[in-house]
Design an enzyme around this catalytic site. Structure first.
Site, short mmCIF file in Angstrom:
data_model
loop_
_atom_site.label_atom_id
_atom_site.label_comp_id
_atom_site.label_asym_id
_atom_site.label_seq_id
_atom_site.Cartn_x
_atom_site.Cartn_y
_atom_site.Cartn_z
CG LEU A 1 38.62 39.23 35.57
CD1 LEU A 1 37.92 38.72 36.93
CD2 LEU A 1 39.97 38.63 35.62
CG ASP A 2 33.42 43.43 34.40
OD1 ASP A 2 32.96 42.19 33.84
OD2 ASP A 2 33.80 43.69 35.52
CB ALA A 3 37.76 43.87 29.19
#
Length: 176
Positions: A39-41
């Site tokens: 999950l992207d930052a």
């Protein structure tokens, strides 16, 4: 062991920090667990971690086509035409996506505040949609919403297969 974590904005899907982004070690102090799906930052919400290799593969590997559900706040108003496009699949620079389940939803009433808050423009309304996909390409949901003219402002994964965020406050984790 399977852990569900409500990942806040600004945290990477890895234990070590990098640049301006924090790592999972600031939130989870469990040896031997690994992320099952990224999950992207700059995205929030459900992140699963496990110490079980085969389980990690079943969750993360696109061949198993585990559904991922997202709440997406977008710039502009969600239209039926945009929902129809998402439901049929859209063409991205790396090829067409699989059809998605897409519906317009009301702003979530019990949503935690994001830090920092999203940028808001006085002359540009925002709206929300729920999107369910079975793929996991890099920044796919953001690219899909942009492809239908609705740039993503906030992205929250609420479920991965049968696992969800229900009752899990942001920045906290729980063993399933």
């Amino acid at each position: 062991m399977l852990i569900r974590f409500n990942k806040p904005y600004g945290v990477l899907s890895q234990f070590t920090p990098e640049g301006r982004w924090r790592g999972l070690k600031d939130h989870i102090d469990l040896p031997g667990v690994y992320v099952a799906g990224r999950l992207d930052a700059d995205s929030e919400g459900l992140l699963l971690l496990t110490d079980d290799g085969p389980m990690q593969a079943r969750i993360a590997d696109p061949r198993f086509k585990m559904e991922k559900t997202y709440l997406v706040q977008v710039e502009g108003m969600v239209t039926q035409a945009a929902l129809n496009q998402l439901s049929r699949g859209v063409t991205l620079n790396d090829g067409p996506t699989l059809p998605a389940f897409a519906i317009a939803v009301d702003p979530p009433a019990d949503l935690w505040p994001r830090n920092p808050p999203i940028r808001e423009r006085k002359n540009s309304p925002t709206s929300w949609l729920e999107l369910v996909i079975r793929e996991g390409r890099n920044r796919q949901v953001r690219r899909m919403s942009a492809a239908v003219g609705l740039p993503t402002l906030r992205l929250i994964r609420t479920a991965v297969g049968p696992y969800n965020l229900d009752g899990l406050p942001t920045s906290t984790w729980q063993q399933v």
